[in-house]
Design an enzyme around this catalytic site. Structure first.
Site, mmCIF file in Angstrom:
data_model
loop_
_atom_site.group_PDB
_atom_site.id
_atom_site.type_symbol
_atom_site.label_atom_id
_atom_site.label_comp_id
_atom_site.label_asym_id
_atom_site.label_seq_id
_atom_site.Cartn_x
_atom_site.Cartn_y
_atom_site.Cartn_z
ATOM 1 N N ASN A 32 1.720 -16.413 -79.577
ATOM 2 C CA ASN A 32 2.149 -17.803 -79.608
ATOM 3 C C ASN A 32 1.602 -18.470 -80.884
ATOM 4 O O ASN A 32 0.880 -19.467 -80.846
ATOM 5 C CB ASN A 32 1.681 -18.527 -78.341
ATOM 6 C CG ASN A 32 2.453 -19.810 -78.157
ATOM 7 O OD1 ASN A 32 1.902 -20.899 -78.194
ATOM 8 N ND2 ASN A 32 3.752 -19.706 -78.031
ATOM 9 N N LEU A 33 1.965 -17.860 -81.996
ATOM 10 C CA LEU A 33 1.334 -18.193 -83.272
ATOM 11 C C LEU A 33 1.734 -19.580 -83.773
ATOM 12 O O LEU A 33 2.865 -20.008 -83.603
ATOM 13 C CB LEU A 33 1.711 -17.131 -84.312
ATOM 14 C CG LEU A 33 1.349 -15.692 -83.902
ATOM 15 C CD1 LEU A 33 1.830 -14.696 -84.952
ATOM 16 C CD2 LEU A 33 -0.146 -15.545 -83.663
ATOM 17 N N HIS A 34 0.774 -20.260 -84.377
ATOM 18 C CA HIS A 34 1.033 -21.587 -84.935
ATOM 19 C C HIS A 34 0.377 -21.686 -86.321
ATOM 20 O O HIS A 34 -0.193 -20.703 -86.824
ATOM 21 C CB HIS A 34 0.552 -22.691 -83.989
ATOM 22 C CG HIS A 34 -0.871 -22.538 -83.526
ATOM 23 N ND1 HIS A 34 -1.925 -22.602 -84.387
ATOM 24 C CD2 HIS A 34 -1.395 -22.281 -82.292
ATOM 25 C CE1 HIS A 34 -3.047 -22.430 -83.722
ATOM 26 N NE2 HIS A 34 -2.757 -22.211 -82.444
ATOM 27 N N GLY A 36 -2.332 -22.802 -87.385
ATOM 28 C CA GLY A 36 -3.731 -22.370 -87.463
ATOM 29 C C GLY A 36 -3.827 -20.871 -87.715
ATOM 30 O O GLY A 36 -4.604 -20.416 -88.576
ATOM 31 N N HIS A 37 -3.006 -20.096 -87.002
ATOM 32 C CA HIS A 37 -3.016 -18.643 -87.205
ATOM 33 C C HIS A 37 -2.553 -18.290 -88.620
ATOM 34 O O HIS A 37 -3.083 -17.374 -89.254
ATOM 35 C CB HIS A 37 -2.083 -17.952 -86.197
ATOM 36 C CG HIS A 37 -2.507 -18.105 -84.761
ATOM 37 N ND1 HIS A 37 -1.781 -18.833 -83.852
ATOM 38 C CD2 HIS A 37 -3.579 -17.625 -84.096
ATOM 39 C CE1 HIS A 37 -2.385 -18.776 -82.676
ATOM 40 N NE2 HIS A 37 -3.471 -18.069 -82.792
ATOM 41 N N GLU A 150 -12.291 -22.604 -86.207
ATOM 42 C CA GLU A 150 -13.462 -23.348 -85.718
ATOM 43 C C GLU A 150 -13.133 -24.229 -84.519
ATOM 44 O O GLU A 150 -14.008 -24.859 -83.950
ATOM 45 C CB GLU A 150 -14.066 -24.177 -86.858
ATOM 46 C CG GLU A 150 -14.816 -23.290 -87.833
ATOM 47 C CD GLU A 150 -15.263 -23.987 -89.101
ATOM 48 O OE1 GLU A 150 -15.263 -25.241 -89.145
ATOM 49 O OE2 GLU A 150 -15.592 -23.265 -90.058
ATOM 50 N N ILE A 178 -7.105 -26.691 -87.822
ATOM 51 C CA ILE A 178 -5.886 -27.203 -88.461
ATOM 52 C C ILE A 178 -5.269 -28.219 -87.494
ATOM 53 O O ILE A 178 -5.139 -27.943 -86.298
ATOM 54 C CB ILE A 178 -4.883 -26.058 -88.733
ATOM 55 C CG1 ILE A 178 -5.568 -24.911 -89.501
ATOM 56 C CG2 ILE A 178 -3.652 -26.553 -89.479
ATOM 57 C CD1 ILE A 178 -6.054 -25.261 -90.883
ATOM 58 N N SER A 187 -2.819 -25.846 -81.112
ATOM 59 C CA SER A 187 -3.259 -24.951 -80.040
ATOM 60 C C SER A 187 -2.028 -24.432 -79.323
ATOM 61 O O SER A 187 -1.029 -25.149 -79.185
ATOM 62 C CB SER A 187 -4.124 -25.732 -79.048
ATOM 63 O OG SER A 187 -4.199 -25.044 -77.814
#
Ligand code: PAF
Length: 285
Positions: A32-34, A36-37, A150, A178, A187
């Site tokens: 479930n990449l966003h 941040g990833h 983080e 992010i 998230s």
């Protein structure tokens, strides 16, 4: 990008990378990449010759069976993102590959001094599941670097401790949280929020920042009062609070005015969604 599903084929690839003395960077995810990833992947590319992303929704770290079944799984979309980012290998094992038997009787790794406090107290067994899967991934992939956000601050400290105390020759590199323009941290769980909740959710980071301003202005005095007022504002907005407090950002000990490097850690519920966030700050003399 090569998709690898079995430990056997993963081992073969890793062995050949090691022979060629390639530096491996691992970005462990539950899919479930966003955004941040993607930032983690970009950083991994800077440090490593080979970037491996793992997607594995780890049953051992879910303290609640319903939460596990509901966890958003978007494998095809994730593959498209990873292809676009030109990573080298996606390791996406089935559950039976990682845990051929029940997770209950599985050997585990624990970081006892940090896994049972704060978030670990609210979610018993959660960090034990995280450290066990991370230990397994580190053994399987033998990365030189591994990358974490983080946002999951307690998780990050626990993984750093695991690496140090079990002597893994791996450098842990982290990136700041992010955020969307309105301050809400990216998230996978944001997907659960309805429109109204989505708008309200950004209030969490606003309150965290406001609380820090007051704590810093007061040089740490009247902390309990300040925290209480912040919690009341959150409750008024419709949040249910699990954790909202100031801790030592290096040890996660409870706040003491003598300690300068601090962090607010927050875990709250908005409807059925658990949101976590944090912000570090320095207390002036
Ligand atoms: O942060 C996560 O997505 C997970 O806890 C992790 C580190 C991939 C372990 O399953």
């Amino acid at each position: 990008m090569q998709i690898i599903k079995t430990i056997e084929s993963l081992y073969k690839r890793i062995q050949s990378f090691k022979k060629e003395q390639k530096k491996i960077g691992l970005v462990p995810t539950m899919g479930n990449l966003h955004e941040g990833h993607i930032k983690l992947i970009l950083l991994a590319k800077k440090h490593s010759d080979i970037v491996i992303v793992s997607i594995f929704v780890n049953p051992m770290q879910f303290d609640n069976a319903l939460d596990l079944t509901k966890y958003p799984q978007t494998f095809l979309e994730d593959c498209l993102i990873l292809k676009k980012e030109k990573i080298d290998i996606l390791f996406a094992p089935d559950r039976s590959e990682i845990y051929p038997n029940s997770t209950k009787m599985h050997t585990y790794i624990d970081v006892p001094k940090l896994s049972k406090i704060i978030e670990g107290k609210s979610r018993p067994g959660h960090f034990l599941g995280v450290t066990t899967i991370i230990g397994k991934l580190f053994n399987l992939i033998q990365p030189n670097f591994s990358f974490f956000g983080e946002k999951d601050y307690q998780q990050l400290l626990i993984i750093k401790t695991l690496v140090k105390e079990l002597n893994y020759p791996i450098k842990i590199i982290s990136i700041p949280t992010i955020r969307l323009k309105n301050g809400l941290a990216f998230s996978s769980r944001n997907k659960y929020l309805n429109n109204l909740e989505f708008q309200k959710a950004s209030f969490l980071y606003k309150i965290i920042k406001k609380t820090i301003n007051i704590v810093v202005k007061n040089h740490g005095k009247k902390l309990h009062e300040t925290i209480h007022l912040s919690k009341m504002s959150l409750i008024k907005k419709g949040f249910l609070i699990d954790i909202f407090n100031v801790y030592n950002s290096q040890t996660l000990d409870v706040f003491s005015k003598k300690n300068k490097k601090n962090i607010i850690l927050a875990s709250v519920w908005l409807g059925k969604t658990r949101l976590i966030d944090n912000k570090k700050f320095i207390l002036p003399n």
